[in-house]
Every structure is written in C-alpha cells, then in structure tokens.
Write a protein that holds these residues in place. Structure first.
Motif, PDB file in Angstrom:
ATOM      1  N   LEU A   1       2.494  -7.596  -5.787  1.00  0.00           N
ATOM      2  CA  LEU A   1       3.886  -7.459  -5.351  1.00  0.00           C
ATOM      3  C   LEU A   1       4.107  -7.916  -3.908  1.00  0.00           C
ATOM      4  CD1 LEU A   1       4.657  -3.916  -6.850  1.00  0.00           C
ATOM      5  CD2 LEU A   1       5.381  -6.132  -7.764  1.00  0.00           C
ATOM      6  N   THR A   2       3.100  -8.496  -3.290  1.00  0.00           N
ATOM      7  CA  THR A   2       3.194  -8.811  -1.859  1.00  0.00           C
ATOM      8  C   THR A   2       4.284  -9.831  -1.523  1.00  0.00           C
ATOM      9  OG1 THR A   2       1.417 -10.447  -2.154  1.00  0.00           O
ATOM     10  CG2 THR A   2       0.791  -8.235  -1.371  1.00  0.00           C
TER      11      THR A   2
ATOM     12  N   LEU B   1       4.005   6.030  -7.872  1.00  0.00           N
ATOM     13  CA  LEU B   1       3.434   5.736  -9.190  1.00  0.00           C
ATOM     14  C   LEU B   1       2.106   6.448  -9.427  1.00  0.00           C
ATOM     15  CD1 LEU B   1       4.143   1.888  -9.330  1.00  0.00           C
ATOM     16  CD2 LEU B   1       5.312   3.669 -10.643  1.00  0.00           C
ATOM     17  N   GLY B   2       1.497   6.940  -8.357  1.00  0.00           N
ATOM     18  CA  GLY B   2       0.208   7.606  -8.492  1.00  0.00           C
ATOM     19  C   GLY B   2      -0.929   6.652  -8.785  1.00  0.00           C
ATOM     20  N   VAL B   3      -0.878   5.455  -8.178  1.00  0.00           N
ATOM     21  CA  VAL B   3      -1.929   4.454  -8.392  1.00  0.00           C
ATOM     22  C   VAL B   3      -2.472   3.996  -7.045  1.00  0.00           C
ATOM     23  CG1 VAL B   3      -0.845   3.666 -10.531  1.00  0.00           C
ATOM     24  CG2 VAL B   3      -0.313   2.495  -8.381  1.00  0.00           C
ATOM     25  N   PRO B   4      -3.689   3.421  -7.014  1.00  0.00           N
ATOM     26  CA  PRO B   4      -4.220   2.874  -5.765  1.00  0.00           C
ATOM     27  C   PRO B   4      -3.360   1.712  -5.264  1.00  0.00           C
ATOM     28  CG  PRO B   4      -5.971   3.136  -7.395  1.00  0.00           C
ATOM     29  CD  PRO B   4      -4.671   3.342  -8.121  1.00  0.00           C
ATOM     30  N   VAL B   5      -3.276   1.569  -3.966  1.00  0.00           N
ATOM     31  CA  VAL B   5      -2.446   0.511  -3.367  1.00  0.00           C
ATOM     32  C   VAL B   5      -2.885  -0.867  -3.839  1.00  0.00           C
ATOM     33  CG1 VAL B   5      -1.761  -0.574  -1.198  1.00  0.00           C
ATOM     34  CG2 VAL B   5      -1.896   1.906  -1.340  1.00  0.00           C
ATOM     35  N   ASN B   6      -4.196  -1.077  -3.978  1.00  0.00           N
ATOM     36  CA  ASN B   6      -4.673  -2.415  -4.338  1.00  0.00           C
ATOM     37  C   ASN B   6      -4.232  -2.852  -5.734  1.00  0.00           C
ATOM     38  OD1 ASN B   6      -6.384  -0.912  -5.966  1.00  0.00           O
ATOM     39  ND2 ASN B   6      -8.221  -1.335  -4.768  1.00  0.00           N
ATOM     40  N   GLN B   7      -3.814  -1.912  -6.577  1.00  0.00           N
ATOM     41  CA  GLN B   7      -3.314  -2.285  -7.897  1.00  0.00           C
ATOM     42  C   GLN B   7      -1.936  -2.932  -7.833  1.00  0.00           C
ATOM     43  OE1 GLN B   7      -3.466   0.660 -10.986  1.00  0.00           O
ATOM     44  NE2 GLN B   7      -5.636   1.146 -10.641  1.00  0.00           N
ATOM     45  N   LEU B   8      -1.282  -2.823  -6.686  1.00  0.00           N
ATOM     46  CA  LEU B   8       0.058  -3.405  -6.520  1.00  0.00           C
ATOM     47  C   LEU B   8       0.036  -4.647  -5.639  1.00  0.00           C
ATOM     48  CD1 LEU B   8       2.152  -0.123  -6.033  1.00  0.00           C
ATOM     49  CD2 LEU B   8       1.608  -1.337  -8.156  1.00  0.00           C
ATOM     50  N   ALA B   9      -1.146  -5.213  -5.449  1.00  0.00           N
ATOM     51  CA  ALA B   9      -1.275  -6.385  -4.570  1.00  0.00           C
ATOM     52  C   ALA B   9      -0.435  -7.561  -5.050  1.00  0.00           C
ATOM     53  CB  ALA B   9      -2.746  -6.797  -4.460  1.00  0.00           C
TER      54      ALA B   9
ATOM     55  N   GLN C   1       6.324  -0.619   2.036  1.00  0.00           N
ATOM     56  CA  GLN C   1       6.961  -0.234   0.772  1.00  0.00           C
ATOM     57  C   GLN C   1       5.957  -0.192  -0.380  1.00  0.00           C
ATOM     58  OE1 GLN C   1       9.913   1.019   0.268  1.00  0.00           O
ATOM     59  NE2 GLN C   1      10.360   0.833   2.457  1.00  0.00           N
ATOM     60  N   ILE C   2       4.970  -1.079  -0.362  1.00  0.00           N
ATOM     61  CA  ILE C   2       3.934  -1.057  -1.396  1.00  0.00           C
ATOM     62  C   ILE C   2       3.114   0.227  -1.289  1.00  0.00           C
ATOM     63  CG2 ILE C   2       1.756  -2.143  -2.101  1.00  0.00           C
ATOM     64  CD1 ILE C   2       3.052  -4.844  -1.602  1.00  0.00           C
ATOM     65  N   ILE C   3       2.811   0.635  -0.077  1.00  0.00           N
ATOM     66  CA  ILE C   3       2.072   1.886   0.131  1.00  0.00           C
ATOM     67  C   ILE C   3       2.850   3.065  -0.445  1.00  0.00           C
ATOM     68  CG2 ILE C   3       1.282   3.509   1.908  1.00  0.00           C
ATOM     69  CD1 ILE C   3       0.636   1.049   3.663  1.00  0.00           C
ATOM     70  N   LYS C   4       4.160   3.085  -0.197  1.00  0.00           N
ATOM     71  CA  LYS C   4       4.986   4.200  -0.675  1.00  0.00           C
ATOM     72  C   LYS C   4       5.193   4.129  -2.193  1.00  0.00           C
ATOM     73  CE  LYS C   4       7.900   6.011   2.264  1.00  0.00           C
ATOM     74  NZ  LYS C   4       9.007   6.299   3.196  1.00  0.00           N
ATOM     75  N   LEU C   5       5.305   2.916  -2.728  1.00  0.00           N
ATOM     76  CA  LEU C   5       5.458   2.763  -4.172  1.00  0.00           C
ATOM     77  C   LEU C   5       4.190   3.232  -4.890  1.00  0.00           C
ATOM     78  CD1 LEU C   5       7.018   1.805  -6.657  1.00  0.00           C
ATOM     79  CD2 LEU C   5       6.148  -0.512  -6.216  1.00  0.00           C
ATOM     80  N   ALA C   6       3.038   2.924  -4.330  1.00  0.00           N
ATOM     81  CA  ALA C   6       1.776   3.369  -4.924  1.00  0.00           C
ATOM     82  C   ALA C   6       1.733   4.892  -4.990  1.00  0.00           C
ATOM     83  CB  ALA C   6       0.597   2.826  -4.118  1.00  0.00           C
ATOM     84  N   ARG C   7       2.220   5.557  -3.942  1.00  0.00           N
ATOM     85  CA  ARG C   7       2.278   7.028  -3.953  1.00  0.00           C
ATOM     86  C   ARG C   7       3.181   7.518  -5.093  1.00  0.00           C
ATOM     87  NH1 ARG C   7       3.022  11.468  -0.368  1.00  0.00           N
ATOM     88  NH2 ARG C   7       1.082  10.852   0.660  1.00  0.00           N
TER      89      ARG C   7
END
Length: 251
Positions: free
Chosen positions: A26-27, A16-24, A8-14
């Motif tokens: 939220l793990t 939002l248009g941000v790199p996945v690591n910026q959502l770390a 879900q983090i991978i899909k949320l990053a898509r």
C-alpha cells in the motif's frame, strides 16, 4: 512512500490486527485515502459487534457506575470494555472510566476508536491521563499515545508532556492524524521540550518522524519549532534547519 503514508500504514495495521510489513503493497496509496479506508474498516468492525452491546448498554443505565466499574475491573476484559465505551451514554462511560485502575485503562486505550471515544478520554482526570501516558510510553505504544495527546484538554497536554521525554513526544506526534491537534501540541509544548524532541530526532535517527511532523504545521507553528532549533548543538541544528527549509520549499 511519504512519511504521512507510512504513518497511516502503521495505524491501519493496528486496526486490522496484522503486522505492518503485510501492508507494504500500500506504500503508493495517498495517506488521506489510507486514513479514510482505516476509518471505514473501524466503522465496519464496530457496527458488526455493537448490536448486542447496545442492549447491554441500555440495561447498564440503571446500574450505578461504581458497580459497573467493579464488574469491568474484575473481568479484566479490555476488548469488552473498549467496545462498551462506544455504546454507553457519554456521562455514564466517563463516570465508569474514572473508577478503573490506571493499568487497566492503559490496556483499554489501544482498543478504543478515538473518533467515538474522544469525549471519554477528555473526561478522564489529568493525573490519570499522565499515568496512562507514562505507561503507554513505557510500552512504546506511540499510536495510542498520539491519539491520547490529540483528545485530552490543554491542561492534560501540558501535564503529560512534562512527564514524557522528547523521544516519546516525537514518536507520538508523528502519528497524530489531525493537523489541528498537531498544531495545538506544538503550541502547548514549551521551547525547551521542543528542543528535547529535536535532540531525540538527531540522537535516535528519527528524522523521518520529524520531517512528517513538520509537514503538518503552519508557518506560525514552524516558527515555534525554528526557535527551539537554536538550542541545539551546531551539527544537529544544521540538519533540523535543513528539514525546515525543505518543508518551506515544498509548500
């Protein structure tokens, strides 16, 4: 972090248009909460941009689909095409999509909201679905490929899986949201192809993806996977069976 949360983090990053690591950060958030938030963000983005597009869509009703397709293909504006797909009359949108080049459809597909565009994807001819799926796999766009496999007909799933390798199918299955669609995919993929997916998990260390996929399956679907495991060499078979056993224990 669970495998489902990671997906879900991978899909949320898509979205939002941000790199996945910026959502770390939220793990620790449950996967279902992340999915609901992603849908809310997508809805907000759509509504903020759809007002003017609806006026264009109303005008487009009187323009023949071949003319619209020519205009869209000429502009090569994938984002505009994706936004228009969400507001055009369904039958009109499908008629236009059928006339667009495959490579352009592959550009548009990642920008579609699957919830609003499922009817459009389902209406595209099977040979076009296969061609787009192969392009997405070549680009390693597993998110869009998973959404595609979830939205198309049974006939198109069978054709697409035959054209894709086990690695592509495992990556995309990992990112399918709905367990019902995941179950359908398992039911439509022949045992030999399932074994190829399992082999990909072993050879490319995709056990996290495999484990997450198992987590969304019923006992009957697990039995189908278990039968495919028997085709693996012993060293891979033991790991695959251990993951199934852990899934049963957890449930």
């Amino acid at each position: 972090m669970t495998d489902a949360t990671n997906a879900q983090i991978i899909k949320l990053a898509r979205t939002l248009g941000v790199p996945v690591n910026q959502l770390a950060y939220l793990t620790d958030v449950p996967a279902t909460d992340l999915r609901d938030f992603r849908f809310q963000v997508a809805d907000l983005l759509f509504e903020s941009q759809s007002g003017g597009l609806r006026k264009v869509a109303a005008a487009a009703k009187v323009i023949p689909a071949p003319v619209i397709a020519k205009l869209v293909a000429r502009s090569r504006n994938a984002l505009l095409a994706a936004r228009m797909a969400g507001v055009l009359e369904p039958a009109h949108a499908v008629d236009v999509a059928k006339r667009l080049p495959v490579d352009f459809l592959a550009e548009v597909a990642p920008l579609l909201d699957p919830r609003r565009s499922a009817y459009l994807i389902a209406g595209v001819p099977t040979d076009t679905i296969v061609a787009v799926g192969k392009l997405l796999a070549r680009q390693e766009d597993w998110i869009t490929l998973g959404d595609l496999m979830a939205a198309v007909s049974d006939e198109a799933v069978r054709a697409a899986q035959a054209a894709l390798d086990g690695t592509a199918l495992l990556h995309s299955a990992f990112l399918i949201d709905d367990t019902e669609h995941l179950e359908r995919l398992v039911g439509l993929v022949p045992e030999q192809k399932l074994a190829e997916m399992l082999k990909a998990a072993a050879e490319h260390d995709l056990w996290d993806e495999y484990r997450s996929t198992l987590g969304g399956l019923s006992d009957s679907a697990l039995a189908v996977v278990r039968a495919a495991v028997d085709q693996l060499p012993p060293e891979h078979r033991d790991r695959a069976l251990a993951e199934i056993a852990d899934r049963r224990t957890a449930s």
